[in-house]
Write an enzyme that holds these catalytic residues in place. Structure first.
Site, PDB file in Angstrom:
ATOM      1  N   TYR A  43       0.936  -1.317  -0.270  1.00  0.00           N
ATOM      2  CA  TYR A  43      -0.072   0.114  -0.012  1.00  0.00           C
ATOM      3  C   TYR A  43       0.974   1.081  -0.013  1.00  0.00           C
ATOM      4  CZ  TYR A  43      -3.549   3.430   1.368  1.00  0.00           C
ATOM      5  OH  TYR A  43      -4.135   4.450   1.769  1.00  0.00           O
TER       6      TYR A  43
ATOM      7  N   GLU B 226      -3.306   7.681  -4.382  1.00  0.00           N
ATOM      8  CA  GLU B 226      -3.165   6.183  -3.662  1.00  0.00           C
ATOM      9  C   GLU B 226      -2.908   5.106  -4.804  1.00  0.00           C
ATOM     10  OE1 GLU B 226      -5.954   4.417  -0.362  1.00  0.00           O
ATOM     11  OE2 GLU B 226      -6.585   3.576  -2.138  1.00  0.00           O
TER      12      GLU B 226
END
Ligand code: GDP
Ligand code: MN
Length: 385
Positions: free
Chosen positions: A108, A196
Site C-alpha cells: 500500500y 493512492e
C-alpha cells in the site's frame, strides 16, 4: 474531485509510474466487440468512484476472449454495492480492461495531506490489497508515515528508508524509491488531496506495477488546472450540477425542509437549528453574499425540484445586502415560482424593519419569524412528518 481508476492511471503514466498494459475503456455495448485484447488472462474492472470493487464483483479476470466478452456484457450497466457506497447502489457505466498481472506481493502506498503537520504525508504498508482497512484497525503500527516537504518533494534518503522498512526486494528497490518520489511529485504538482496506489504490486517476475489508482483533486486549485474542465463530474446529482452552473452552493440532504441561506456559516447553523427543533433539512444552500432576484428565483426553483421538500425556510442576514432588497427579491421570486409548500422567512440585519414590511404587504402567504430558532420550529411544525 474524485477521479476514476483509468483517469488516475493517466496521471500515473504522465509521471512515469509503472503500470500494466491497458487495452482500453468500454463505455457501451458496441465497444465490447471493438476492443482489441491481445493477451490473456486480462483483468476487467468496473470504473466507479468507490473502492472495495474487488470484493463486490467489480474486478474479474478472464482467461480468453469468450470469457472476457461474457464478463464485460454482465458488468456494463451492473448495479454495485461496495463497503464504500454507504448501502447505495452505483451503476457501472465504464469498464477498464488491462493485462492481468501475476501478483507476488501487494503493497500500500499513498500520499495525503497531514493537516496537523501542514504538509503532505507519504503513507505505506508492507501488506496492501483489499484488507488494508482492517489492518489499519487491528494493527495500526504496521502503517508507516513519512512527512514530505512540498518544496523538495520526497528526498532520496526518505525513499530508501521507506524501502528498507517495507523490506522491498532488491530487484525492485530502485523502481520502488523512484515510484514513491514520483507519487509525491504528482500529489504536489497536480494539486491532489489524495494519490493512492493500492495495491502497488511486485510481480512473480520481479517487476513493480501500480495495479490500482485512487486520485482526488482539490477543487480549490481548479483555477490553475484548465484540463480538469474536461473531466466529467461523476459525483454530483443533476440538481447539484445545475446549482453549480448558476453559482449557488447546493448539497442535497435527506430531510424535508428546504433551506435558502446566505453565507456558508449561517447555512451550517441553520441546519443545526432545524435539527435541534426536531426536523431535518432537505438541502444545504448558500445563495452567496450578493444574492439578487435572479439568484433567489433560481434557488427557489432548485429547492422545489426536490419532491421531498414540504416547507421552505429562508434565513437571511442582511449585511452588505440590505434586508429590504432581499425582501423584494424574495417576493419577486416567489411570484415567479409556484410555491405550494409553506414559506417561512427570517430576516435580520440592516434595514430589517423595511424588509419585514415588504414581505407583509406582498400579498403572499409568508410566515415571518423574528429569530432563527422560531423560524426553525415553525418550519418543522409546518413540514410535518
Ligand atoms: P478495489 O478492490 O476497488 O481496490 O480494486 P483493485 O484494483 O485494487 O483490485 C482488487 C484486488 O483484485 C487487488 O488487490 C488484487 O488482489 C486483485 N487484482 C486486481 N488486478 C489484478 C490483476 O491484474 N491480476 C490479479 N491476479 N489480480 C488482480
Ligand atoms: Mn484497490
Amino acid at each position: 474531485m474524485k477521479l476514476v481508476e483509468y483517469e488516475g492511471k493517466e496521471l500515473f503514466a504522465k509521471y512515469g509510474i509503472p503500470l500494466s498494459k491497458a487495452f482500453g475503456v468500454i463505455k457501451n455495448r458496441e465497444d465490447i466487440s471493438k476492443i482489441k485484447i491481445d493477451s490473456y488472462p486480462c483483468v476487467i474492472k468496473a470504473q466507479v468512484l468507490a473502492g472495495g470493487r474487488g470484493k463486490a464483483g467489480g474486478v474479474k479476470i478472464a482467461k480468453d476472449k469468450a470469457e472476457a466478452e461474457k464478463i464485460m456484457e454482465k458488468m456494463l450497466g451492473m448495479k454495485m454495492v461496495t463497503h464504500q457506497t454507504a448501502g447505495k447502489e452505483i451503476s457501472v457505466d465504464e469498464i477498464l480492461i488491462c493485462e492481468s498481472a501475476n501478483i507476488e506481493r501487494e503493497i500500500y502506498l499513498a500520499v495525503t495531506m497531514d493537516r496537523k503537520a501542514g504538509k503532505p504525508s507519504l503513507i505505506a504498508c508492507a501488506e496492501g490489497g483489499v484488507a488494508i482497512e482492517e489492518l489499519a484497525h487491528s494493527n495500526p503500527e504496521a502503517i508507516i508515515k513519512i512527512p514530505v516537504d512540498p518544496e523538495t518533494g520526497l528526498l532520496d534518503f526518505q525513499a530508501r528508508e521507506l524501502a528498507y522498512a517495507l523490506k522491498i526486494e532488491k530487484e525492485v528497490f530502485c523502481s520502488f524509491t523512484d515510484t514513491a518520489k514520483k507519487l509525491c511529485k504528482l500529489f504536489i504538482e497536480e494539486d491532489a488531496s489524495l494519490a493512492e496506489i493500492n495495491p502497488l504490486i511486485v510481480t512473480k517476475d520481479k517487476k513493480l506495477i501500480a495495479l490500482d489508482s485512487k486520485v482526488i483533486t482539490d477543487d480549490n486549485a481548479s483555477f490553475r488546472h484548465k484540463e480538469w474542465d474536461n473531466i466529467p463530474d461523476r459525483e454530483s446529482s443533476e440538481i447539484e450540477k445545475e446549482a453549480k452552473e448558476i453559482g449557488i452552493n447546493y448539497i442535497a440532504l435527506d430531510g424535508n425542509i428546504g433551506c435558502m441561506v446566505n453565507g456558508a456559516g449561517l447555512a451550517m447553523a441553520t441546519l443545526d437549528t432545524i435539527k435541534l427543533a426536531g426536523g431535518d433539512a432537505a438541502n444545504f444552500l448558500d445563495v452567496g453574499g450578493g444574492a439578487n432576484v435572479d439568484q433567489i428565483t433560481k434557488a427557489f426553483k432548485i429547492i422545489l425540484k426536490d419532491p421531498k421538500v414540504k416547507a421552505v425556510m429562508i434565513n437571511i442576514f442582511g449585511g452588505i445586502m440590505k434586508c429590504d432588497n432581499i425582501a423584494s427579491g424574495v417576493t419577486e421570486a416567489a411570484k415567479n415560482v409556484n410555491i405550494k409548500v409553506p414559506l417561512i422567512v427570517r430576516l435580520e440585519g440592516t434595514r430589517v424593519k423595511e424588509g419585514k414590511e415588504i414581505l407583509a404587504k406582498s400579498g403572499l402567504k409568508i410566515h415571518q419569524a423574528d429569530s432563527a430558532w422560531e423560524a426553525a420550529k415553525l418550519a418543522v411544525q409546518l413540514a410535518g412528518k
